[in-house]
Design a protein around this motif. Structure first.
Motif, PDB file in Angstrom:
ATOM      1  N   TYR A  81       0.847  -1.183   0.000  1.00 49.29           N
ATOM      2  CA  TYR A  81       0.000   0.000   0.000  1.00 49.29           C
ATOM      3  C   TYR A  81       0.887   1.240   0.000  1.00 49.29           C
ATOM      4  CZ  TYR A  81      -3.971  -2.985   1.345  1.00 49.29           C
ATOM      5  OH  TYR A  81      -4.938  -3.955   1.372  1.00 49.29           O
ATOM      6  N   GLY A  82       0.282   2.364  -0.322  1.00 54.56           N
ATOM      7  CA  GLY A  82       1.004   3.628  -0.287  1.00 54.56           C
ATOM      8  C   GLY A  82       0.031   4.788  -0.104  1.00 54.56           C
ATOM      9  N   HIS A  83       0.552   5.902   0.382  1.00 52.98           N
ATOM     10  CA  HIS A  83      -0.298   7.082   0.567  1.00 52.98           C
ATOM     11  C   HIS A  83       0.576   8.333   0.525  1.00 52.98           C
ATOM     12  CE1 HIS A  83      -3.731   9.481   2.052  1.00 52.98           C
ATOM     13  NE2 HIS A  83      -2.793  10.159   2.695  1.00 52.98           N
ATOM     14  N   LYS A  85      -5.931   4.895  -0.157  1.00 55.31           N
ATOM     15  CA  LYS A  85      -4.577   4.369  -0.305  1.00 55.31           C
ATOM     16  C   LYS A  85      -4.357   3.789  -1.698  1.00 55.31           C
ATOM     17  CE  LYS A  85      -2.616   3.516   4.176  1.00 55.31           C
ATOM     18  NZ  LYS A  85      -1.614   2.660   4.814  1.00 55.31           N
ATOM     19  N   LEU A  86      -3.121   3.861  -2.128  1.00 56.71           N
ATOM     20  CA  LEU A  86      -2.705   3.191  -3.355  1.00 56.71           C
ATOM     21  C   LEU A  86      -2.577   1.703  -3.069  1.00 56.71           C
ATOM     22  CD1 LEU A  86       0.067   5.762  -4.207  1.00 56.71           C
ATOM     23  CD2 LEU A  86      -2.023   5.452  -5.546  1.00 56.71           C
ATOM     24  N   LYS A  87      -3.072   0.865  -3.955  1.00 52.52           N
ATOM     25  CA  LYS A  87      -2.992  -0.587  -3.795  1.00 52.52           C
ATOM     26  C   LYS A  87      -1.942  -1.151  -4.746  1.00 52.52           C
ATOM     27  CE  LYS A  87      -4.122  -4.809  -2.653  1.00 52.52           C
ATOM     28  NZ  LYS A  87      -3.574  -5.399  -1.412  1.00 52.52           N
ATOM     29  N   ASN A  88      -0.951  -1.834  -4.155  1.00 50.79           N
ATOM     30  CA  ASN A  88       0.152  -2.447  -4.907  1.00 50.79           C
ATOM     31  C   ASN A  88       0.842  -1.456  -5.850  1.00 50.79           C
ATOM     32  OD1 ASN A  88      -0.211  -5.058  -3.770  1.00 50.79           O
ATOM     33  ND2 ASN A  88      -1.878  -5.459  -5.196  1.00 50.79           N
ATOM     34  N   PRO A  89       1.229  -0.280  -5.346  1.00 54.83           N
ATOM     35  CA  PRO A  89       1.914   0.689  -6.213  1.00 54.83           C
ATOM     36  C   PRO A  89       3.322   0.209  -6.582  1.00 54.83           C
ATOM     37  CG  PRO A  89       1.990   1.422  -3.934  1.00 54.83           C
ATOM     38  CD  PRO A  89       1.102   0.206  -3.956  1.00 54.83           C
ATOM     39  N   ARG A  90       3.702   0.459  -7.814  1.00 52.44           N
ATOM     40  CA  ARG A  90       5.037   0.097  -8.285  1.00 52.44           C
ATOM     41  C   ARG A  90       5.500   1.181  -9.265  1.00 52.44           C
ATOM     42  NH1 ARG A  90       7.536  -5.198  -8.351  1.00 52.44           N
ATOM     43  NH2 ARG A  90       9.510  -5.070  -9.461  1.00 52.44           N
ATOM     44  N   TYR A  91       6.685   1.731  -9.018  1.00 49.79           N
ATOM     45  CA  TYR A  91       7.203   2.825  -9.827  1.00 49.79           C
ATOM     46  C   TYR A  91       8.670   2.569 -10.187  1.00 49.79           C
ATOM     47  CZ  TYR A  91       3.251   5.073  -7.458  1.00 49.79           C
ATOM     48  OH  TYR A  91       2.017   5.356  -6.945  1.00 49.79           O
ATOM     49  N   ILE A 116      14.786   8.671  -1.440  1.00 46.41           N
ATOM     50  CA  ILE A 116      16.209   8.592  -1.774  1.00 46.41           C
ATOM     51  C   ILE A 116      17.062   9.000  -0.575  1.00 46.41           C
ATOM     52  CG2 ILE A 116      18.013   9.561  -3.264  1.00 46.41           C
ATOM     53  CD1 ILE A 116      15.765   9.823  -5.423  1.00 46.41           C
ATOM     54  N   GLY A 117      16.594  10.014   0.172  1.00 43.91           N
ATOM     55  CA  GLY A 117      17.318  10.440   1.370  1.00 43.91           C
ATOM     56  C   GLY A 117      17.386   9.348   2.412  1.00 43.91           C
ATOM     57  N   ALA A 118      16.301   8.552   2.549  1.00 49.07           N
ATOM     58  CA  ALA A 118      16.296   7.446   3.509  1.00 49.07           C
ATOM     59  C   ALA A 118      17.335   6.398   3.123  1.00 49.07           C
ATOM     60  CB  ALA A 118      14.911   6.812   3.573  1.00 49.07           C
ATOM     61  N   ILE A 119      17.435   6.095   1.847  1.00 48.15           N
ATOM     62  CA  ILE A 119      18.428   5.120   1.377  1.00 48.15           C
ATOM     63  C   ILE A 119      19.843   5.634   1.634  1.00 48.15           C
ATOM     64  CG2 ILE A 119      19.356   3.944  -0.671  1.00 48.15           C
ATOM     65  CD1 ILE A 119      16.482   3.954  -1.802  1.00 48.15           C
ATOM     66  N   THR A 122      14.545   3.522   6.963  1.00 51.21           N
ATOM     67  CA  THR A 122      13.527   2.714   6.286  1.00 51.21           C
ATOM     68  C   THR A 122      12.751   3.567   5.286  1.00 51.21           C
ATOM     69  OG1 THR A 122      13.265   1.348   8.273  1.00 51.21           O
ATOM     70  CG2 THR A 122      11.543   1.205   6.601  1.00 51.21           C
ATOM     71  N   PRO A 123      12.880   3.292   3.984  1.00 49.33           N
ATOM     72  CA  PRO A 123      12.108   4.056   3.001  1.00 49.33           C
ATOM     73  C   PRO A 123      10.657   3.603   3.004  1.00 49.33           C
ATOM     74  CG  PRO A 123      13.422   2.381   1.894  1.00 49.33           C
ATOM     75  CD  PRO A 123      13.785   2.318   3.348  1.00 49.33           C
ATOM     76  N   CYS A 124       9.742   4.559   2.874  1.00 48.63           N
ATOM     77  CA  CYS A 124       8.311   4.256   2.957  1.00 48.63           C
ATOM     78  C   CYS A 124       7.565   4.858   1.779  1.00 48.63           C
ATOM     79  CB  CYS A 124       7.726   4.807   4.255  1.00 48.63           C
ATOM     80  SG  CYS A 124       8.517   4.174   5.733  1.00 48.63           S
ATOM     81  N   MET A 125       6.453   4.244   1.434  1.00 46.45           N
ATOM     82  CA  MET A 125       5.608   4.726   0.356  1.00 46.45           C
ATOM     83  C   MET A 125       4.633   5.767   0.912  1.00 46.45           C
ATOM     84  SD  MET A 125       5.550   3.995  -2.971  1.00 46.45           S
ATOM     85  CE  MET A 125       5.915   2.262  -3.312  1.00 46.45           C
ATOM     86  N   GLY A 126       5.220   6.805   1.484  1.00 47.32           N
ATOM     87  CA  GLY A 126       4.431   7.919   2.011  1.00 47.32           C
ATOM     88  C   GLY A 126       4.199   7.859   3.508  1.00 47.32           C
ATOM     89  N   LEU A 127       3.704   6.715   4.021  1.00 44.69           N
ATOM     90  CA  LEU A 127       3.446   6.536   5.447  1.00 44.69           C
ATOM     91  C   LEU A 127       4.384   5.471   6.011  1.00 44.69           C
ATOM     92  CD1 LEU A 127      -0.472   6.558   5.500  1.00 44.69           C
ATOM     93  CD2 LEU A 127       1.081   8.463   5.971  1.00 44.69           C
ATOM     94  N   THR A 128       4.696   5.573   7.302  1.00 40.91           N
ATOM     95  CA  THR A 128       5.690   4.686   7.900  1.00 40.91           C
ATOM     96  C   THR A 128       5.293   3.219   7.872  1.00 40.91           C
ATOM     97  OG1 THR A 128       4.731   5.141  10.083  1.00 40.91           O
ATOM     98  CG2 THR A 128       6.625   6.471   9.409  1.00 40.91           C
ATOM     99  N   GLU A 129       3.980   2.948   7.868  1.00 44.12           N
ATOM    100  CA  GLU A 129       3.561   1.543   7.853  1.00 44.12           C
ATOM    101  C   GLU A 129       3.637   0.917   6.458  1.00 44.12           C
ATOM    102  OE1 GLU A 129      -0.419   3.897   8.091  1.00 44.12           O
ATOM    103  OE2 GLU A 129       1.654   4.125   8.759  1.00 44.12           O
ATOM    104  N   ASP A 130       3.834   1.741   5.441  1.00 41.93           N
ATOM    105  CA  ASP A 130       3.901   1.242   4.063  1.00 41.93           C
ATOM    106  C   ASP A 130       5.359   1.188   3.612  1.00 41.93           C
ATOM    107  OD1 ASP A 130       1.090   1.137   3.972  1.00 41.93           O
ATOM    108  OD2 ASP A 130       0.994   3.263   3.430  1.00 41.93           O
ATOM    109  N   ILE A 131       6.058   0.153   4.050  1.00 41.06           N
ATOM    110  CA  ILE A 131       7.496   0.039   3.815  1.00 41.06           C
ATOM    111  C   ILE A 131       7.778  -0.349   2.367  1.00 41.06           C
ATOM    112  CG2 ILE A 131       9.597  -1.204   4.476  1.00 41.06           C
ATOM    113  CD1 ILE A 131       8.397  -1.490   7.262  1.00 41.06           C
ATOM    114  N   ILE A 132       8.787   0.286   1.800  1.00 39.36           N
ATOM    115  CA  ILE A 132       9.150   0.088   0.396  1.00 39.36           C
ATOM    116  C   ILE A 132      10.184  -1.027   0.242  1.00 39.36           C
ATOM    117  CG2 ILE A 132      10.578   1.145  -1.436  1.00 39.36           C
ATOM    118  CD1 ILE A 132       9.088   3.730  -0.970  1.00 39.36           C
ATOM    119  N   ASN A 133      10.025  -1.810  -0.808  1.00 38.80           N
ATOM    120  CA  ASN A 133      11.107  -2.668  -1.288  1.00 38.80           C
ATOM    121  C   ASN A 133      11.648  -2.021  -2.554  1.00 38.80           C
ATOM    122  OD1 ASN A 133      12.927  -4.735  -1.587  1.00 38.80           O
ATOM    123  ND2 ASN A 133      11.401  -6.366  -1.655  1.00 38.80           N
ATOM    124  N   PHE A 134      12.907  -2.272  -2.879  1.00 42.57           N
ATOM    125  CA  PHE A 134      13.468  -1.646  -4.073  1.00 42.57           C
ATOM    126  C   PHE A 134      14.462  -2.577  -4.764  1.00 42.57           C
ATOM    127  CE2 PHE A 134      16.064  -0.302  -0.454  1.00 42.57           C
ATOM    128  CZ  PHE A 134      17.367  -0.491  -0.893  1.00 42.57           C
TER     129      PHE A 134
END
Length: 237
Positions: A13-15, A104-110, A40-43, A137-149
């Motif tokens: 998810y993302g927001h 929320k965004l569902k299964n966002p991928r960019y 990018i700053g988190a990484i 920890t990079p997130c898709m907007g909110l802290t509970e929506d953790i990003i994989n890359f």
């Protein structure tokens, strides 16, 4: 030769909150440029308050491509009133939490494109992406929506002009809208995104960006664009 780093991000998810929504927050369809500086700053390990300074327009170029169709869902979330629930075990049974409906965004991928002008920082990001390491920890907007890359590669690019299908989203800043072709089978949306902020999160710049909901290309005529050696054509945002 100019070089760009390319990597994919995704999550369940993302927001990315639209600032004019309050009690029922709505989300942008893509991460804004200011959200990209946070990812990018988190990484890289840049302190949260410094992202917009260390990765502003004078220090890097960025863009984003939609890799999966934009889907949005409504999810009810319980927000804890931390002022009255400093210890969770002592949360008030009444008034201790508030339920909010989040879009929320569902299964966002960019796909993210970034060119950092400072060679040392560019190489640090490249190494972090290759080794799949993030300082925060990079997130898709909110802290509970953790990003994989996933790192796609480092590529040379050239600036060109002409008729082309753009793979990324398209910023309308400085673009002649008469040189855009809207095709009937595609779904276009325009929104006003924050592009640059101060350390105190005061927005310095907004800009309109066109997205195609399913991630299909956008045709432009007689305009400057970025031709990447992996075959993708993009515009910076």
């Amino acid at each position: 030769m100019k070089k760009v780093l390319v990597f994919d991000i995704w999550s369940e998810y993302g927001h990315f909150k639209k600032p004019y929504t309050t009690t029922s927050p709505l989300t942008f369809s893509i991460p804004s440029r200011t959200a990209l500086t946070g990812i990018i700053g988190a990484i890289l390990g840049i302190e949260k308050g410094m992202n917009n300074t260390e990765l502003n327009y004078s220090k890097c170029n960025m863009s984003v491509r939609i890799l999966s169709p934009i889907k949005k869902v409504i999810i009810n979330q319980n927000l804890i009133k931390t002022k009255t629930a400093k210890l969770m075990s002592r949360m008030k049974s009444v008034g201790g939490r508030t339920q909010i409906r989040f879009e929320k965004l569902k299964n966002p991928r960019y796909r993210i494109y970034v060119e950092i002008f400072q060679e040392k920082l560019h190489n640090k990001l490249k190494t972090s992406l290759i080794e799949h390491l993030a300082q925060y920890t990079p997130c898709m907007g909110l802290t509970e929506d953790i990003i994989n890359f996933n790192f796609i590669g480092e590529f040379d690019y050239r600036e060109k002009n002409g008729e082309v299908l753009i793979d990324s989203v398209v910023s309308l800043e400085g673009l002649d809208t008469g040189k855009l072709e809207f095709e009937s089978e595609k779904e276009y949306f325009v929104d006003n995104y924050p592009l640059e902020m101060t350390q105190d999160r005061e927005v310095l710049k907004y800009g309109e960006i066109i997205v195609e909901r399913k991630g299909k290309s956008i045709k432009i005529y007689d305009e400057n664009y970025i031709d990447i050696d992996n075959g993708e054509k993009i515009l910076w945002i």
